[in-house]
Write a protein that holds these residues in place. Structure first.
Motif, PDB file in Angstrom:
ATOM      1  N   THR A 139     -22.277  -4.247  -0.300  1.00  0.00           N
ATOM      2  CA  THR A 139     -21.103  -5.183   0.014  1.00  0.00           C
ATOM      3  C   THR A 139     -20.822  -5.975  -1.021  1.00  0.00           C
ATOM      4  O   THR A 139     -21.070  -7.518  -0.312  1.00  0.00           O
ATOM      5  N   THR A 140     -21.020  -7.179  -2.069  1.00  0.00           N
ATOM      6  CA  THR A 140     -20.538  -7.837  -2.558  1.00  0.00           C
ATOM      7  C   THR A 140     -19.146  -7.535  -3.599  1.00  0.00           C
ATOM      8  O   THR A 140     -19.214  -6.522  -3.929  1.00  0.00           O
ATOM      9  N   GLY A 141     -18.329  -8.053  -3.514  1.00  0.00           N
ATOM     10  CA  GLY A 141     -16.860  -7.971  -3.645  1.00  0.00           C
ATOM     11  C   GLY A 141     -15.671  -7.340  -3.504  1.00  0.00           C
ATOM     12  O   GLY A 141     -16.003  -6.150  -2.411  1.00  0.00           O
ATOM     13  N   THR A 142     -14.987  -6.653  -3.735  1.00  0.00           N
ATOM     14  CA  THR A 142     -13.779  -5.930  -3.677  1.00  0.00           C
ATOM     15  C   THR A 142     -13.654  -4.655  -4.697  1.00  0.00           C
ATOM     16  O   THR A 142     -13.543  -4.543  -5.261  1.00  0.00           O
ATOM     17  N   PRO A 143     -13.744  -3.031  -3.890  1.00  0.00           N
ATOM     18  CA  PRO A 143     -13.706  -1.938  -3.979  1.00  0.00           C
ATOM     19  C   PRO A 143     -12.515  -1.824  -5.036  1.00  0.00           C
ATOM     20  O   PRO A 143     -11.516  -2.609  -4.998  1.00  0.00           O
ATOM     21  N   HIS A 144     -13.207  -1.699  -6.806  1.00  0.00           N
ATOM     22  CA  HIS A 144     -11.775  -1.438  -7.240  1.00  0.00           C
ATOM     23  C   HIS A 144     -11.835   0.055  -8.386  1.00  0.00           C
ATOM     24  O   HIS A 144     -12.215   1.561  -7.512  1.00  0.00           O
ATOM     25  N   LEU A 145     -10.771   0.238  -8.647  1.00  0.00           N
ATOM     26  CA  LEU A 145      -9.978   2.051  -9.143  1.00  0.00           C
ATOM     27  C   LEU A 145     -11.633   2.654 -10.052  1.00  0.00           C
ATOM     28  O   LEU A 145     -12.471   3.569  -9.341  1.00  0.00           O
ATOM     29  N   GLY A 146     -12.672   1.703  -9.950  1.00  0.00           N
ATOM     30  CA  GLY A 146     -14.042   1.875 -10.947  1.00  0.00           C
ATOM     31  C   GLY A 146     -14.628   3.056  -9.726  1.00  0.00           C
ATOM     32  O   GLY A 146     -14.804   4.036 -10.068  1.00  0.00           O
ATOM     33  N   ASN A 147     -14.827   1.875  -9.037  1.00  0.00           N
ATOM     34  CA  ASN A 147     -16.036   2.364  -7.374  1.00  0.00           C
ATOM     35  C   ASN A 147     -14.949   3.586  -7.131  1.00  0.00           C
ATOM     36  O   ASN A 147     -15.693   4.671  -6.680  1.00  0.00           O
ATOM     37  N   TYR A 148     -13.646   3.588  -7.509  1.00  0.00           N
ATOM     38  CA  TYR A 148     -12.854   4.515  -6.582  1.00  0.00           C
ATOM     39  C   TYR A 148     -13.354   6.048  -7.212  1.00  0.00           C
ATOM     40  O   TYR A 148     -13.670   7.149  -6.671  1.00  0.00           O
ATOM     41  N   VAL A 149     -13.046   6.086  -8.483  1.00  0.00           N
ATOM     42  CA  VAL A 149     -13.115   6.978  -9.154  1.00  0.00           C
ATOM     43  C   VAL A 149     -14.709   7.938  -9.893  1.00  0.00           C
ATOM     44  O   VAL A 149     -15.066   9.293  -9.372  1.00  0.00           O
ATOM     45  N   GLY A 150     -15.424   6.756  -9.783  1.00  0.00           N
ATOM     46  CA  GLY A 150     -17.206   7.061 -10.001  1.00  0.00           C
ATOM     47  C   GLY A 150     -17.850   6.911  -8.854  1.00  0.00           C
ATOM     48  O   GLY A 150     -18.624   8.068  -9.144  1.00  0.00           O
ATOM     49  N   ALA A 151     -17.368   6.661  -7.645  1.00  0.00           N
ATOM     50  CA  ALA A 151     -17.589   6.837  -6.119  1.00  0.00           C
ATOM     51  C   ALA A 151     -17.374   7.149  -5.427  1.00  0.00           C
ATOM     52  O   ALA A 151     -17.872   8.332  -4.385  1.00  0.00           O
ATOM     53  N   ILE A 152     -16.145   6.895  -5.041  1.00  0.00           N
ATOM     54  CA  ILE A 152     -16.051   6.519  -3.535  1.00  0.00           C
ATOM     55  C   ILE A 152     -15.436   7.710  -3.473  1.00  0.00           C
ATOM     56  O   ILE A 152     -15.504   8.645  -2.261  1.00  0.00           O
ATOM     57  N   LEU A 153     -13.866   8.462  -4.106  1.00  0.00           N
ATOM     58  CA  LEU A 153     -13.486   9.769  -4.542  1.00  0.00           C
ATOM     59  C   LEU A 153     -15.002  10.937  -3.552  1.00  0.00           C
ATOM     60  O   LEU A 153     -14.199  11.989  -3.645  1.00  0.00           O
ATOM     61  N   PRO A 154     -15.654  11.203  -4.835  1.00  0.00           N
ATOM     62  CA  PRO A 154     -16.714  12.327  -4.842  1.00  0.00           C
ATOM     63  C   PRO A 154     -17.294  12.528  -3.512  1.00  0.00           C
ATOM     64  O   PRO A 154     -17.829  13.256  -2.978  1.00  0.00           O
ATOM     65  N   ALA A 155     -17.786  11.211  -2.655  1.00  0.00           N
ATOM     66  CA  ALA A 155     -18.351  10.900  -1.712  1.00  0.00           C
ATOM     67  C   ALA A 155     -17.294  11.405  -0.542  1.00  0.00           C
ATOM     68  O   ALA A 155     -18.329  11.711   0.195  1.00  0.00           O
ATOM     69  N   ILE A 156     -16.110  10.683  -0.748  1.00  0.00           N
ATOM     70  CA  ILE A 156     -15.183  11.265   0.166  1.00  0.00           C
ATOM     71  C   ILE A 156     -15.238  12.655   0.427  1.00  0.00           C
ATOM     72  O   ILE A 156     -15.483  13.678   1.424  1.00  0.00           O
ATOM     73  N   GLU A 157     -15.065  13.252  -0.905  1.00  0.00           N
ATOM     74  CA  GLU A 157     -15.009  15.092  -0.869  1.00  0.00           C
ATOM     75  C   GLU A 157     -15.517  15.363   0.062  1.00  0.00           C
ATOM     76  O   GLU A 157     -15.989  16.118   0.018  1.00  0.00           O
ATOM     77  N   ALA A 158     -16.541  14.810  -0.177  1.00  0.00           N
ATOM     78  CA  ALA A 158     -18.738  15.641  -0.146  1.00  0.00           C
ATOM     79  C   ALA A 158     -18.192  15.738   1.099  1.00  0.00           C
ATOM     80  O   ALA A 158     -19.274  15.994   2.371  1.00  0.00           O
ATOM     81  N   SER A 159     -18.011  14.346   2.202  1.00  0.00           N
ATOM     82  CA  SER A 159     -18.070  13.578   3.786  1.00  0.00           C
ATOM     83  C   SER A 159     -17.579  15.075   4.028  1.00  0.00           C
ATOM     84  O   SER A 159     -17.464  15.079   5.508  1.00  0.00           O
ATOM     85  N   ARG A 160     -16.739  15.477   3.753  1.00  0.00           N
ATOM     86  CA  ARG A 160     -16.375  16.749   4.629  1.00  0.00           C
ATOM     87  C   ARG A 160     -17.244  18.193   4.914  1.00  0.00           C
ATOM     88  O   ARG A 160     -16.559  19.182   5.958  1.00  0.00           O
ATOM     89  N   ARG A 161     -17.747  18.093   3.980  1.00  0.00           N
ATOM     90  CA  ARG A 161     -19.387  19.743   3.595  1.00  0.00           C
ATOM     91  C   ARG A 161     -19.699  19.292   4.939  1.00  0.00           C
ATOM     92  O   ARG A 161     -19.899  18.452   5.486  1.00  0.00           O
ATOM     93  N   LYS A 162     -19.465  20.887   5.359  1.00  0.00           N
ATOM     94  CA  LYS A 162     -20.801  21.525   6.607  1.00  0.00           C
ATOM     95  C   LYS A 162     -21.480  21.420   6.559  1.00  0.00           C
ATOM     96  O   LYS A 162     -22.391  21.533   7.595  1.00  0.00           O
ATOM     97  N   ASP A 163     -22.239  21.634   5.323  1.00  0.00           N
ATOM     98  CA  ASP A 163     -23.583  22.381   5.472  1.00  0.00           C
ATOM     99  C   ASP A 163     -24.316  21.691   4.724  1.00  0.00           C
ATOM    100  O   ASP A 163     -26.260  21.494   5.026  1.00  0.00           O
ATOM    101  N   VAL A 164     -24.364  19.486   4.777  1.00  0.00           N
ATOM    102  CA  VAL A 164     -24.811  19.097   5.188  1.00  0.00           C
ATOM    103  C   VAL A 164     -24.822  18.339   5.865  1.00  0.00           C
ATOM    104  O   VAL A 164     -23.744  18.096   6.043  1.00  0.00           O
ATOM    105  N   GLN A 165     -25.921  17.298   5.959  1.00  0.00           N
ATOM    106  CA  GLN A 165     -25.833  15.948   6.761  1.00  0.00           C
ATOM    107  C   GLN A 165     -26.001  14.628   5.847  1.00  0.00           C
ATOM    108  O   GLN A 165     -26.251  14.603   5.309  1.00  0.00           O
ATOM    109  N   SER A 166     -24.326  13.712   5.840  1.00  0.00           N
ATOM    110  CA  SER A 166     -24.604  12.748   5.171  1.00  0.00           C
ATOM    111  C   SER A 166     -24.605  12.154   6.133  1.00  0.00           C
ATOM    112  O   SER A 166     -24.714  10.798   6.831  1.00  0.00           O
ATOM    113  N   PHE A 167     -25.543  10.835   5.599  1.00  0.00           N
ATOM    114  CA  PHE A 167     -25.450   9.304   5.805  1.00  0.00           C
ATOM    115  C   PHE A 167     -25.005   8.427   5.127  1.00  0.00           C
ATOM    116  O   PHE A 167     -25.124   8.447   3.484  1.00  0.00           O
ATOM    117  N   TYR A 168     -23.875   7.633   4.871  1.00  0.00           N
ATOM    118  CA  TYR A 168     -23.258   6.417   4.439  1.00  0.00           C
ATOM    119  C   TYR A 168     -22.786   4.942   5.402  1.00  0.00           C
ATOM    120  O   TYR A 168     -23.050   4.994   5.816  1.00  0.00           O
TER     121      TYR A 168
END
Ligand code: TRP
Length: 336
Positions: free
Chosen positions: A10-39
């Motif tokens: 948690t340093t700085g404000t999330p930007h488009l690069g974070n969104y495309v590279g990390a946040i978007l794939p992680a949000i998609e993965a957060s709906r998976r029912k076959d794994v337990q995810s910790f964020y």
């Protein structure tokens, strides 16, 4: 069940690069029912890089609001702040005592800081290097090992830290028995793709980012600032070297990208392309931006969500830490 875990410093404000590279794939993965995810918000990690309390505070709020605004499924995943899990710090010390100093000497971030100092013969090689920076990989290992994560989605720059977490876990298991799961890095290739305003990788350290939830007017201004070449409108343009194109591509479908590639071949005016990119991004972001602004006005609500996540996380960390304390010989006296 397989466990995946990832932290966001948690340093700085999330930007488009974070969104495309990390946040978007992680949000998609957060709906998976076959794994337990910790964020989690890696807010202890933030202290390594940032000693401005107001900034640390603001970034914790912004990062949490961003994840929630984009639809992180907090029922399915366990979402918490690292600083709400005291077991992580306790584990950090336990594993610090099995971590070779030589292993930490090899960490890229530490080595880069020393190398920079060495360039100046008058400087102490360790100038500005805190023990926080030096031990950062141990804290990260504790984050991961605490929850027995086997898969850890991270950027390429973090793979060495995962190797270190494995080394530390293996060393502990060798000394005290099989307690830890050895984690593996999962690197999303899209992470390094997004370019920033100046054509270099979008990164807060280059100051070339487009913040994700910039208000509409400011977003437009930033898009207009993106560097292009000076080809006239009618000249055919190369999408491969164009920042505008690459940002568009990171958001658009394959068909939309193909259509734009065609326009580049025919010649497109930069002004028109910038306006189009702005409208496209704005269309995609305006709804979550609205939710983000609402969430930023409701920090108590966010705090509650994080606290609930911490309660769930501690159902794992408290008994496991107890097991680990016993493994190293810390247990109530008189109860063999
Ligand atoms: N160091 C990571 C980064 O800067 C953030 C982080 C901290 C992390 N702890 C973690 C990532 C545990 C994955 C797992 O990106």
């Amino acid at each position: 069940m397989e466990i995946t875990l990832t932290g966001i410093t948690t340093t700085g404000t999330p930007h488009l690069g974070n969104y495309v590279g990390a946040i978007l794939p992680a949000i998609e993965a957060s709906r998976r029912k076959d794994v337990q995810s910790f964020y989690f918000l890696a807010d202890y990690h933030a202290l390594v890089k940032c000693q401005d309390p107001a900034l640390v505070h603001r970034s914790r709020l912004e990062v949490a609001a961003t994840w929630l605004a984009l639809g992180l499924d907090v029922e399915n995943v366990i979402f918490y702040a690292q600083t709400d899990i005291p077991e992580i710090l306790e584990l950090t010390w336990i594993i610090t005592c099995v971590t070779a100093k030589g292993l930490m000497n090899r960490a890229h971030a530490y080595k880069a800081a020393v190398a920079e100092n060495m360039a100046d013969p008058d400087k102490d090689p360790d100038k500005g290097v805190t023990m926080g920076l030096f031990c950062y990989p141990i804290l990260m290992a504790a984050d991961i090992l605490m929850f027995k994560a086997s898969k850890v989605p991270v950027g390429k720059d973090q793979t060495q830290h995962l190797e270190m977490a494995r080394d530390i876990a293996a060393r502990f298991n060798h000394l005290y028995g099989e307690h830890f799961v050895l984690p593996e890095a999962v690197v999303d290739e899209r992470a390094s793709v997004l370019v920033g305003l100046d054509g270099r990788k979008m990164s807060k350290s280059y100051g070339n980012t487009i913040p994700l939830f910039e208000p509409e007017k400011a977003l437009r201004k930033l898009v207009m600032r993106i560097k292009t070449n000076s080809l006239p409108p009618e000249a055919p343009k190369d999408p491969g070297t164009c920042t505008l194109f690459q940002i568009y591509q990171a958001f658009a479908t394959v068909a939309e990208t193909a259509a734009l590639r065609e326009r580049y071949a025919q010649g497109i005016a930069w002004g028109e392309m910038k306006q189009m990119l702005f409208e496209y991004l704005n269309g995609r972001l305006s709804e979550p931006r609205q939710r983000y602004q609402e969430l930023m006005q409701a920090p108590d609500h966010i705090e509650q969500i994080l606290k609930r996540g911490a309660v769930r996380a501690r159902e794992y960390s408290m008994p496991f830490l107890e097991e680990l304390r016993r493994a190293v010989g810390i247990q109530p006296l008189g109860h063999g």
